[in-house]
Structures are given as C-alpha cells and as structure tokens.
Design a protein around this motif. Sequence first.
Motif, PDB file in Angstrom:
ATOM      1  N   GLU A  17      -7.731  43.877   6.386  1.00 17.24           N
ATOM      2  CA  GLU A  17      -9.253  43.870   6.679  1.00 17.24           C
ATOM      3  C   GLU A  17      -9.596  43.504   8.316  1.00 17.24           C
ATOM      4  N   GLU A  18      -8.783  42.028   8.448  1.00 15.69           N
ATOM      5  CA  GLU A  18      -8.872  41.680   9.968  1.00 15.69           C
ATOM      6  C   GLU A  18      -8.565  42.475  11.110  1.00 15.69           C
ATOM      7  N   LEU A  19      -7.266  43.213  10.521  1.00 10.99           N
ATOM      8  CA  LEU A  19      -6.643  44.519  11.457  1.00 10.99           C
ATOM      9  C   LEU A  19      -7.698  45.346  11.794  1.00 10.99           C
ATOM     10  N   ILE A  20      -8.357  45.881  10.688  1.00  8.38           N
ATOM     11  CA  ILE A  20      -9.388  47.137  10.880  1.00  8.38           C
ATOM     12  C   ILE A  20     -10.276  46.608  11.730  1.00  8.38           C
ATOM     13  N   ARG A  21     -10.884  45.426  11.354  1.00  2.00           N
ATOM     14  CA  ARG A  21     -12.098  44.704  12.244  1.00  2.00           C
ATOM     15  C   ARG A  21     -11.508  44.840  13.910  1.00  2.00           C
TER      16      ARG A  21
END
Length: 160
Positions: free
Chosen positions: A124-128
């Motif tokens: 999720e952090e990567l996508i954000r």
Amino acid sequence: MIVYHGSIEKVVNPEIREANRPLDYGYGFYTTTSEKQATLWVRRKLKGKGGKGYVNLYELDETCYKDLNILHFTEPTEKWVDFVMANRTTKDFDHPYDIVGGPVANDRVYAAFALYESGLLNKEELIRELKTHVLSDQWLFHTVRSLHYISFKEAKEVNL
C-alpha cells in the motif's frame, strides 16, 4: 493510437525478443505513447557510445482490442505491482497476454520497488508513493500475433 519505440536502429519490422534482464512486463517489443519517453530510451542506449538512434513511430490498429488478449493498467495498483514483481523476480515467468499496457517504472520508481523488495515499504505504501510520480506509459507487444496490429510509419533520428 500512435506508439513509439526508441532504438539505435530503424525498426521497420518489429520482432519479439528475449530480454537479457528482467523487464516490467516480460519479453517482447516495448513501445510507449510518449515520443519524449521513446527519445529518453534512445539517449539512454547511446550514452557513452555516441552516434545516433531513432524514435520509430507506429500506428496501432485498434481492432486489436477485440481480437487479442490485452491487459491494461491505467495506474499503479496492487495487481500492477504483483505483475511487475512476478516479471522481475520469478525465473521463467510468462503470462498469457498478447499486449500489456500501463505505467513505466523509471529510475525513481525502481528505488521505490527496491524499498518494497527489502521490506521497508509495504504494498500500500509503495502504491501511494508511485502515485505521486508522473509516470509515462509502456505497451508491450508480447506475441508475434500482436505485432500484426502495428504498422511502421516513420523513424525520427535522435542524436545525443
């Protein structure tokens, strides 16, 4: 749709080629809808070598959308991350798609992927993080059949 391929040669007859390294969408013939991105690819290939290269322009026959198996990512998503990671890290990974389109991972994106691979970022952090970047697109023609839907129009010379 117009797509571009950056190369050190004119590519009138595109071919499916095995890559010498893992790529985002697997092996095949890579293009982009961004002439600027294709020019950057040429300049990267010429760096340290000099000479000239070409941005090859093709027209895509849009009947491919009903005739071929196409996977299109409009933005970085969990499915996109999983697909890119499978292509980059799974030995002999192959997929059933004729054409794959979506965001291109540039140098800043590779850094974010490295943080993800090392466990310092979760998915999720990567996508954000990826959604904060303006990403060009890339279109992979993965099968010989898919190449029948693009026709060469011209090659524009690029110098370093």
